[in-house]
Design an enzyme around this catalytic site. Structure first.
Site, PDB file in Angstrom:
ATOM      1  CB  CYS A 251     -19.542 -24.691  21.585  1.00  0.00           C
ATOM      2  SG  CYS A 251     -19.452 -24.203  19.862  1.00  0.00           S
TER       3      CYS A 251
ATOM      4  CD  GLU B   3     -22.142 -29.988  21.892  1.00  0.00           C
ATOM      5  OE1 GLU B   3     -23.369 -29.783  21.968  1.00  0.00           O
ATOM      6  OE2 GLU B   3     -21.664 -30.871  21.171  1.00  0.00           O
TER       7      GLU B   3
ATOM      8  CG  ASP C  64     -30.828 -35.896  22.935  1.00  0.00           C
ATOM      9  OD1 ASP C  64     -31.097 -34.800  22.389  1.00  0.00           O
ATOM     10  OD2 ASP C  64     -29.713 -36.144  23.453  1.00  0.00           O
TER      11      ASP C  64
ATOM     12  CB  CYS D 156     -19.976 -27.883  16.026  1.00  0.00           C
ATOM     13  SG  CYS D 156     -19.368 -26.352  16.794  1.00  0.00           S
TER      14      CYS D 156
ATOM     15  CG  HIS E 286     -23.282 -26.161  18.894  1.00  0.00           C
ATOM     16  ND1 HIS E 286     -22.052 -26.788  18.889  1.00  0.00           N
ATOM     17  CD2 HIS E 286     -24.208 -27.156  18.956  1.00  0.00           C
ATOM     18  CE1 HIS E 286     -22.236 -28.105  18.911  1.00  0.00           C
ATOM     19  NE2 HIS E 286     -23.533 -28.363  18.956  1.00  0.00           N
TER      20      HIS E 286
ATOM     21  CD  GLU F 261     -29.094 -28.984  18.655  1.00  0.00           C
ATOM     22  OE1 GLU F 261     -27.956 -29.025  19.163  1.00  0.00           O
ATOM     23  OE2 GLU F 261     -29.843 -29.977  18.621  1.00  0.00           O
TER      24      GLU F 261
END
Lengths: 397, 397
Positions: free
Chosen positions: B264, B266, B195, B259, B247, B244
Site C-alpha cells: 500500500c 502508506e 482528518d 491494514c 491503500h 483513502e
C-alpha cells in the site's frame, strides 16, 4: 460559505425546473398537485404552466381526477415540439439516439465505425453524416432539435476538443468545431463530452438506481473510463478530465497501453484487450467480435471464461481504487461489461473486497447497467437538454 | 433535474450566509456595500445585520468612509461572543485550536500523544482532557463554545464512530459518543470527521489557494489520506469514506501495511514508514523524530534524502491516480509532507507527470501547505461553525 444570493431570474428558472422535474416524475398531475409537491404557491405554478403550455412543453389532458369536488384538468409532458440528439463514438461503432421532451424515443441507430486506425477525419465525417440524418429525421417528425451532444472515450476539454483518446488513437481533435462546421447549422448547439460522464448521467436520471446520490458508471468498450456522481452531483474537475481510471497501473511491466505506458488497467481489462486475448475472433467489426465472445462465454468455453475472469480481477482492483477514494453506493458495469457481467462479476467482487479498505467495500454494490448499448447517447440527449431542465425555456418560434 | 424550490426559511439562511461571507472577506464595510456586493436589497441587509448585531456576531465601528455625502457606519465581524474548537488526533500527537467567529485565534496547543499502540481508550481520555481544558480556556475568555470537531486519520461514519484507523490501530471506536459522555456538556455539539476532509476545508477557506474549486490535500502523518474538493464542494460519498488513497497498491508484494495488505502507498510513503527507514531516529516521540529527520535532510545527508526521494516517487504515482480520476487544479502536500516538501517535490512531480494520462497532468500543480501543523484542527474549527456559516444563528443567551 456561499457568496450566492437569491436572484429573481434564478428563482424563476429554479422553480421552472422544479415544475418540469415534478411533471417528469409524476405526470399526469394537476396544477394543485404540482403546487403541493414542489412547495410553490398556486399563482407561481399557474404562471409557469402557462409558459410551458405556450412552448408546447406541457399539454392538458381530457382525463380528470375523480376526487370529491370540482374535477381538475391534468397536465402531462408534451414531446411534440422539441427533441435532443445524443451520439456516441466508440470502438464498438457509432450510436445515435433522439428523445423528445416527453421522454419518447424518436430514433435509435447503430452503425459500424470507420474502423480502428481510420483516423479522426474519417470518423468526424461519419459522425457528421449520422448527425445530419438524425436532424432530418427529427425535423420530419415535426420537432425542433434543441441540441446535439457527442460522447467520446477520452479527455474532452471545455471547448469540446478531444485532447486525448488513446483507444481511438486521437490527439487534439477539435471535434465540436469540426462537427459544427460540417453540420452548417449554427442554430443547433453542439456539445462534446466524455462518454463515461454522459453514461453516468443516464444511470442517474433514468436507470433503476436513479435515487442514488453516489454512483459510478464504469465501461471499457474503447478505453476504460468512469463517470462519477458524488453527493448527487456529476464531477467535472478543473479541465473536465474526470474518471480516467483506465490508466491506473495494475501490473508492473504489464502489456503496452495505447497511452504508451505499460500495465494500465485498460491494457488488461478493456474490451479491445479482452478481444485480443481470445483466439478465433476474426470478424473485422468489434461489435460482431463481442457478440461471438458473449456466445462462447455463455456456452462455457473455458479459455474464454478464464480470460474474462482475469479481466474481472484487474477490473475489481481498479474499482477498489475508485471505491477507496470516492465511496460510491453503486458501481455500474456499463457497455460490454454489462453484457459480460455474468462472467465478470464474481471475479470483480472478490478483487474489490480484497482491495477496498472499508469494511464491505464501504457498502458498495456492483451491478450491471440496464443500458449496455445506449447509456452514453442516452446521457448525451439529457445533456443536450440541460438548459431546458435547469429551467431555461427555448426561444419561441 | 432538481426537486428543490425556493423556500422562505432557506432564503433567509442563504442570505444570512451571504452577508456573513461578504463580511468575512470584505469587512470593514457598510450596509450599502453589503447590499451591492451580495445583490440583496437594503431592507433585507438591514434586517439581517440587526440579527447579527443582536447575537454579537457583528459590531459597528466608529471608523467611517470618507466619500462625498453622509458618512456610513462600518461593520466588522465580532469575535467576542462565540468560538469553535478543533482537535486533531495523529501519530504526531494531539493538537487543539480554538478560533472565535471573527477569525481570531483563542488558543493553539500541541501535546505528545499517548504513544503508538496505547489503544483507543487512553487516546480518547487524552482527547477529552484536552477538550475540557480548551472549553475552559474559551469560556474564561468570555466566549461560548459553539462546537467541537475532532479530526481522526481513518474512516469515520456518519455517527462519528471511527470504523477503521489502520495507522492508529483503531477499529470501531465510537469516538463521538465516548467524547460527548466524557465531556458531560450536552449543550456543546461534538462532531468527528476524517482528518484529510477537514484539512482540505482549511485550504479551501483560509489558504492561499482559497479561490480554487478543485483542490486535494494529501497528508501522510499517520495514514496517507486525501481531502478532496471538486467543483467547489468537499466530497462526502455514500458513508463518508472519501480519499483513502493510502491503500492503493503501488508495489506488488511490497512492505506490510497496517491494514494487513502489502505494498500500500502508506506502507511505502507514510511518515511512519519513512521514519522507520531512516537509521538513528530513536526518540520515542514521532514529532521529535520528524524534526531530526528534517534537520538531517536539510543538512543534505544522502541516506536521508534518498529515502525521501523514494517516498516522493511512490507518492507521485499515488497522486497520479487521484489526478487521473479527479483532475484537481492543485494538490497540496500537507502535514509532514509540507515540512519535507523541499526533499519530496521533484520526485513527486516527476512521477506524477510520468503516470498522469492528461497532458501536463491536467494542469495540476503540486504545492506545500501553508498549514503544515494545523490544517486539520483549523478545518475542524470551520466545520464546528458550519451551522453558523450556512446562515443558522446560535440560539440567544
Amino acid at each position: 460559505m456561499t457568496s450566492q444570493t437569491a436572484d429573481h431570474t434564478d428563482i424563476r428558472a429554479t422553480n421552472l425546473a422544479a415544475v418540469l422535474g415534478y411533471l417528469r416524475r409524476q405526470a399526469p398531475c394537476s396544477r394543485a398537485a404540482i403546487a403541493s409537491g414542489t412547495g410553490l404557491n398556486k399563482a407561481t405554478v399557474t404562471s409557469i404552466v402557462a409558459d410551458l403550455l405556450d412552448r408546447r412543453l406541457v399539454r392538458e389532458t381530457r382525463q380528470t381526477q375523480h376526487h370529491v369536488g370540482r374535477p381538475a384538468t391534468l397536465l402531462v409532458l408534451d414531446g411534440s415540439a422539441y427533441a435532443a440528439i445524443g451520439l456516441e463514438v466508440s470502438a464498438r461503432g457509432l450510436t445515435a439516439l433522439a428523445y423528445d421532451t416527453a421522454g419518447g424515443q424518436v430514433l435509435r441507430w447503430h452503425r459500424a465505425g470507420p474502423g480502428a486506425g481510420a483516423g479522426p477525419a474519417k470518423t468526424v465525417a461519419a459522425v457528421a453524416a449520422l448527425a445530419r440524418r438524425a436532424i432530418s429525421t427529427v425535423q420530419t417528425s415535426g420537432r425542433r432539435v434543441l441540441g446535439i451532444t457527442v460522447g467520446v472515450p477520452g479527455l474532452v476539454n471545455r471547448d469540446g476538443s478531444v485532447v486525448l483518446a488513446a483507444g481511438l488513437g486521437w490527439r487534439d481533435v477539435p471535434l465540436r468545431t469540426d462537427l459544427t462546421a460540417a453540420l452548417g447549422r449554427p442554430d443547433i448547439p453542439v456539445t462534446v463530452d466524455n462518454d463515461a460522464s454522459l453514461a453516468v448521467l443516464a444511470e442517474h436520471l433514468y436507470g433503476p438506481l436513479a435515487g442514488s446520490e453516489n454512483l459510478i458508471h464504469l465501461a471499457g468498450d474503447t478505453g476504460v473510463g468512469a463517470g462519477i456522481i458524488v453527493d448527487g452531483r456529476p464531477l467535472r474537475g478543473h479541465l473536465g478530465y474526470i474518471g480516467e481510471i483506465g490508466h491506473l497501473r495494475v501490473v508492473a511491466d504489464g502489456p503496452l497501453c495505447g497511452c504508451g505506458r505499460r500495465g494500465c488497467l485498460e491494457a488488461l481489462a478493456g474490451l479491445p484487450a479482452i478481444l485480443s486475448r481470445v483466439d478465433g475472433l476474426t470478424d473485422p467489426d468489434p461489435q460482431i467480435q463481442l457478440e461471438h465472445l458473449i456466445r462462447r462465454a455463455d456456452d462455457g468455453e473455458a479459455a474464454v471464461t478464464k480470460v474474462l475472469a482475469e479481466a474481472g480481477t484487474h477490473l475489481g482492483h481498479g474499482i477498489a481504487a475508485l471505491v477507496n477514494v470516492l465511496n460510491p453506493e453503486y458501481v455500474v458495469l456499463g457497455g460490454a461489461y454489462a453484457l459480460l457481467a455474468a462472467h465478470l462479476s464474481s471475479a470483480v467482487t472478490k478483487a474489490l473486497h480484497e482491495s477496498a479498505i472499508a469494511p464491505q467495500a464501504g457498502a458498495c454494490t456492483v451491478v450491471a447497467s440496464t443500458f449496455p448499448d445506449t447509456a452514453t447517447p442516452l446521457g448525451a440527449t439529457a445533456r443536450a437538454l440541460t438548459s431546458l431542465t435547469t429551467g431555461h425555456l427555448p426561444s419561441p418560434g
